[in-house]
Design an enzyme around this catalytic site. Structure first.
Site: not given
Length: 262
Positions: A11-12, A14-15, A111-112, A137, A189
């Site tokens: 579990i991050g 963002t994702t 933890a990650d 992130t 650009t």
């Protein structure tokens, strides 16, 4: 002995990445979904059941969780307990006795990052050190040593976060897809932004890896993981391997190692 199929959940901010592993430790199914802090345990249980059903995947018998968003991790644990009768194991420095965390405050390590330590072991070969570059992130540089030693690392702003900050402060700049242009010198650009954001980010990664390697007493292998690793693959010169499932596989190997110790 661990029960299989094993559900690994990373579990991050963002994702959230999920995977099912069989008794051999191989990942048979993987999913990548948005981390949603608003979902309650029952919502998450419905989502999990839907993922398993759509993929024709078996229901897990055990689960291991890594979370940098504590409320979300707690809700996943409750969902698994209530609806799947699974007591999920939540990774932390305190419950991994065979890991040495060489930080000023060992309990602060995410933890990650501990999962990445386990995932990096297969790449050590004859070397004593590995650096995992985890593009999320934030972009984490996790420095690990043989013998399951977490030595520290670097935390940098993620590429997408950097891009979002630029677009928020420069209203006339168009939002772009983060992909590498064909040349560094932009002729418009969009091209110029892609060059600065992608090539510039790759140069930062290479530069930090060179600094890390210069400080270590021996050679180090560098492994990239995370969604943005696909974008810089072949651009970063200091990265040796790319492994999008490294953190998930690390979760599975961490679980197996824990079972062996018990």
């Amino acid at each position: 002995m661990p029960a299989f199929p094993l559900l690994a959940v990373d579990i991050g901010n963002t994702t959230t990445v999920l995977g099912l592993a069989d008794a051999s430790g191989a990942l048979t199914h993987t999913w990548r979904i948005r981390t949603n802090r608003e979902m309650l345990p029952d919502d998450l249980a419905l989502q999990l059941h839907g993922l398993f059903t759509l993929a024709g995947a078996p229901i897990p018998r055990a689960a291991v969780l890594s979370s940098v968003a504590p409320p979300v991790g707690e809700n996943y644990a409750l969902a698994l307990k209530r609806h799947f009768m699974i007591d999920a194991f939540a990774v932390s420095a305190e419950n991994l006795p065979d890991v040495t965390v060489e930080l000023d405050t060992p309990g602060s390590v995410g933890a990650d990052r501990l999962c990445n330590l386990f995932g990096a072991e297969k790449y050590l070969g004859g070397l004593d050190y590995a650096v995992v570059v985890d593009f999320g992130t934030s972009t984490n540089f996790d420095v690990v040593g043989r013998g399951r030693r977490f030595l520290g690392g670097i935390l940098a702003t993620g590429a997408q976060v950097s891009a979002d900050a630029l677009f928020a402060r420069a209203a006339k700049l168009p939002r772009i897809t983060l992909q590498a242009p064909e040349t560094a010198i932009g002729k418009n650009t969009v091209h110029a932004l892609q060059s600065g954001l992608v090539f510039g980010y790759a140069e930062m990664v290479d530069g930090l890896l060179r600094r890390i390697r210069a400080e270590l007493p021996g050679e180090a292998v560098a492994v990239a993981t995370g969604g943005f690793s696909r974008t810089v693959q072949g651009i970063c010169q200091e990265i040796d391997y790319y492994d999008e499932t490294l953190t998930l596989r690390g979760l599975v190997e961490l679980w197996a190692s824990r079972s062996e110790v018990r």
